[in-house]
Design a protein around this motif. Structure first.
Motif, PDB file in Angstrom:
ATOM      1  N   LEU A  27       0.827  -1.201   0.000  1.00  0.00           N
ATOM      2  CA  LEU A  27       0.000   0.000   0.000  1.00  0.00           C
ATOM      3  C   LEU A  27       0.866   1.258   0.000  1.00  0.00           C
ATOM      4  N   SER A  28       1.954   1.235   0.747  1.00  0.00           N
ATOM      5  CA  SER A  28       2.817   2.416   0.856  1.00  0.00           C
ATOM      6  C   SER A  28       3.606   2.694  -0.423  1.00  0.00           C
ATOM      7  N   ILE A  29       3.848   1.673  -1.237  1.00  0.00           N
ATOM      8  CA  ILE A  29       4.634   1.885  -2.453  1.00  0.00           C
ATOM      9  C   ILE A  29       3.783   1.913  -3.721  1.00  0.00           C
ATOM     10  N   SER A  30       2.484   1.706  -3.581  1.00  0.00           N
ATOM     11  CA  SER A  30       1.583   1.704  -4.741  1.00  0.00           C
ATOM     12  C   SER A  30       1.069   3.106  -5.011  1.00  0.00           C
ATOM     13  N   PRO A  31       0.772   3.403  -6.281  1.00  0.00           N
ATOM     14  CA  PRO A  31       0.166   4.702  -6.577  1.00  0.00           C
ATOM     15  C   PRO A  31      -1.232   4.797  -5.952  1.00  0.00           C
ATOM     16  N   GLU A  32      -1.613   5.996  -5.547  1.00  0.00           N
ATOM     17  CA  GLU A  32      -2.907   6.187  -4.892  1.00  0.00           C
ATOM     18  C   GLU A  32      -4.073   5.751  -5.766  1.00  0.00           C
ATOM     19  N   ASP A  33      -3.935   5.925  -7.077  1.00  0.00           N
ATOM     20  CA  ASP A  33      -5.038   5.576  -7.967  1.00  0.00           C
ATOM     21  C   ASP A  33      -5.061   4.087  -8.335  1.00  0.00           C
ATOM     22  N   ASP A  34      -4.094   3.319  -7.824  1.00  0.00           N
ATOM     23  CA  ASP A  34      -4.055   1.884  -8.101  1.00  0.00           C
ATOM     24  C   ASP A  34      -3.570   1.115  -6.869  1.00  0.00           C
ATOM     25  N   PRO A  35      -4.333   1.178  -5.762  1.00  0.00           N
ATOM     26  CA  PRO A  35      -3.892   0.488  -4.547  1.00  0.00           C
ATOM     27  C   PRO A  35      -4.002  -1.029  -4.702  1.00  0.00           C
ATOM     28  N   PRO A  36      -3.221  -1.769  -3.935  1.00  0.00           N
ATOM     29  CA  PRO A  36      -3.321  -3.232  -3.999  1.00  0.00           C
ATOM     30  C   PRO A  36      -4.641  -3.704  -3.397  1.00  0.00           C
ATOM     31  N   GLN A  37      -5.076  -4.866  -3.815  1.00  0.00           N
ATOM     32  CA  GLN A  37      -6.278  -5.461  -3.230  1.00  0.00           C
ATOM     33  C   GLN A  37      -6.004  -5.770  -1.763  1.00  0.00           C
ATOM     34  N   PRO A  38      -7.018  -5.622  -0.918  1.00  0.00           N
ATOM     35  CA  PRO A  38      -6.824  -6.001   0.488  1.00  0.00           C
ATOM     36  C   PRO A  38      -6.469  -7.480   0.575  1.00  0.00           C
ATOM     37  N   PRO A  39      -5.714  -7.847   1.593  1.00  0.00           N
ATOM     38  CA  PRO A  39      -5.349  -9.257   1.728  1.00  0.00           C
ATOM     39  C   PRO A  39      -6.574 -10.126   1.965  1.00  0.00           C
ATOM     40  N   SER A  40      -6.456 -11.367   1.567  1.00  0.00           N
ATOM     41  CA  SER A  40      -7.547 -12.299   1.822  1.00  0.00           C
ATOM     42  C   SER A  40      -6.982 -13.528   2.523  1.00  0.00           C
ATOM     43  N   VAL A  41      -7.808 -14.105   3.341  1.00  0.00           N
ATOM     44  CA  VAL A  41      -7.431 -15.297   4.097  1.00  0.00           C
ATOM     45  C   VAL A  41      -8.623 -16.246   4.092  1.00  0.00           C
ATOM     46  N   ASP A  42      -8.419 -17.425   4.633  1.00  0.00           N
ATOM     47  CA  ASP A  42      -9.525 -18.376   4.686  1.00  0.00           C
ATOM     48  C   ASP A  42     -10.631 -17.840   5.599  1.00  0.00           C
ATOM     49  N   GLU A  43     -11.804 -18.398   5.430  1.00  0.00           N
ATOM     50  CA  GLU A  43     -12.999 -17.925   6.134  1.00  0.00           C
ATOM     51  C   GLU A  43     -12.794 -17.847   7.653  1.00  0.00           C
ATOM     52  N   GLU A  44     -12.070 -18.792   8.184  1.00  0.00           N
ATOM     53  CA  GLU A  44     -11.837 -18.879   9.626  1.00  0.00           C
ATOM     54  C   GLU A  44     -11.118 -17.651  10.194  1.00  0.00           C
ATOM     55  N   HIS A  45     -10.294 -16.994   9.362  1.00  0.00           N
ATOM     56  CA  HIS A  45      -9.481 -15.876   9.845  1.00  0.00           C
ATOM     57  C   HIS A  45      -9.945 -14.502   9.356  1.00  0.00           C
ATOM     58  N   TYR A  47     -12.530 -12.539  10.098  1.00  0.00           N
ATOM     59  CA  TYR A  47     -12.941 -11.605  11.144  1.00  0.00           C
ATOM     60  C   TYR A  47     -11.714 -10.993  11.828  1.00  0.00           C
ATOM     61  N   THR A  48     -10.754 -11.840  12.190  1.00  0.00           N
ATOM     62  CA  THR A  48      -9.528 -11.364  12.843  1.00  0.00           C
ATOM     63  C   THR A  48      -8.732 -10.469  11.903  1.00  0.00           C
ATOM     64  N   LEU A  49      -8.640 -10.857  10.641  1.00  0.00           N
ATOM     65  CA  LEU A  49      -7.908 -10.038   9.669  1.00  0.00           C
ATOM     66  C   LEU A  49      -8.519  -8.649   9.560  1.00  0.00           C
ATOM     67  N   ASN A  50      -9.849  -8.562   9.500  1.00  0.00           N
ATOM     68  CA  ASN A  50     -10.500  -7.255   9.419  1.00  0.00           C
ATOM     69  C   ASN A  50     -10.215  -6.411  10.646  1.00  0.00           C
ATOM     70  N   HIS A  51     -10.188  -7.018  11.816  1.00  0.00           N
ATOM     71  CA  HIS A  51      -9.839  -6.275  13.029  1.00  0.00           C
ATOM     72  C   HIS A  51      -8.402  -5.774  12.966  1.00  0.00           C
ATOM     73  N   LEU A  52      -7.492  -6.593  12.484  1.00  0.00           N
ATOM     74  CA  LEU A  52      -6.086  -6.176  12.384  1.00  0.00           C
ATOM     75  C   LEU A  52      -5.928  -5.064  11.352  1.00  0.00           C
ATOM     76  N   LYS A  53      -6.647  -5.159  10.233  1.00  0.00           N
ATOM     77  CA  LYS A  53      -6.581  -4.079   9.238  1.00  0.00           C
ATOM     78  C   LYS A  53      -7.049  -2.777   9.869  1.00  0.00           C
ATOM     79  N   ALA A  54      -8.125  -2.840  10.635  1.00  0.00           N
ATOM     80  CA  ALA A  54      -8.629  -1.636  11.293  1.00  0.00           C
ATOM     81  C   ALA A  54      -7.624  -1.115  12.317  1.00  0.00           C
ATOM     82  N   LEU A  55      -7.027  -2.015  13.067  1.00  0.00           N
ATOM     83  CA  LEU A  55      -6.057  -1.625  14.094  1.00  0.00           C
ATOM     84  C   LEU A  55      -4.852  -0.925  13.485  1.00  0.00           C
TER      85      LEU A  55
END
Length: 118
Positions: A27-45, A47-55
């Protein structure tokens, strides 16, 4: 939390932490108009991933593209237009609050960092 030397201790899943660190780096090295896709993980994780992204970004879950679920309260007792307007305002307020909290925490961390050199 901080240890006795003032170092920050994070009691979080190390694999998910690495996913977030890698994404924030992209995200820090990508152009603002072309940000990387948010990370994805298996269904089990997800909820935790979204909390960490927010944190680590200071954003609420709903501000991430592709977030599977909103954890914000939803108003549904009025007409559709009124509910939509209330929920949009609520989401905006939550994101503003998260941003203000993030900035406040950053200022505190910066102040501690600067005073450590004094």
């Amino acid at each position: 939390q901080r240890d006795s030397n003032g170092r920050i201790f994070l009691d979080i899943n190390s694999d998910l932490f690495q996913v977030i660190v890698d994404w924030l780096n992209l995200l820090s090295i990508s152009p603002e108009d072309d940000p990387p896709q948010p990370p994805s993980v298996d269904e089990e994780h997800k909820y935790t991933l979204n909390h960490l992204k927010a944190l680590f970004t200071g954003r609420r879950h709903s501000s991430f593209p592709g977030s599977p679920a909103k954890i914000l309260p939803v108003v549904d007792r009025f007409g559709d237009d009124v509910n939509k307007a209330i929920n949009e305002r609520w989401t905006s307020l939550q994101e503003l609050e998260a941003g203000a909290t993030f900035l406040d925490n950053n200022f505190e961390d910066e102040e501690q960092f600067i005073t450590s050199f004094a």
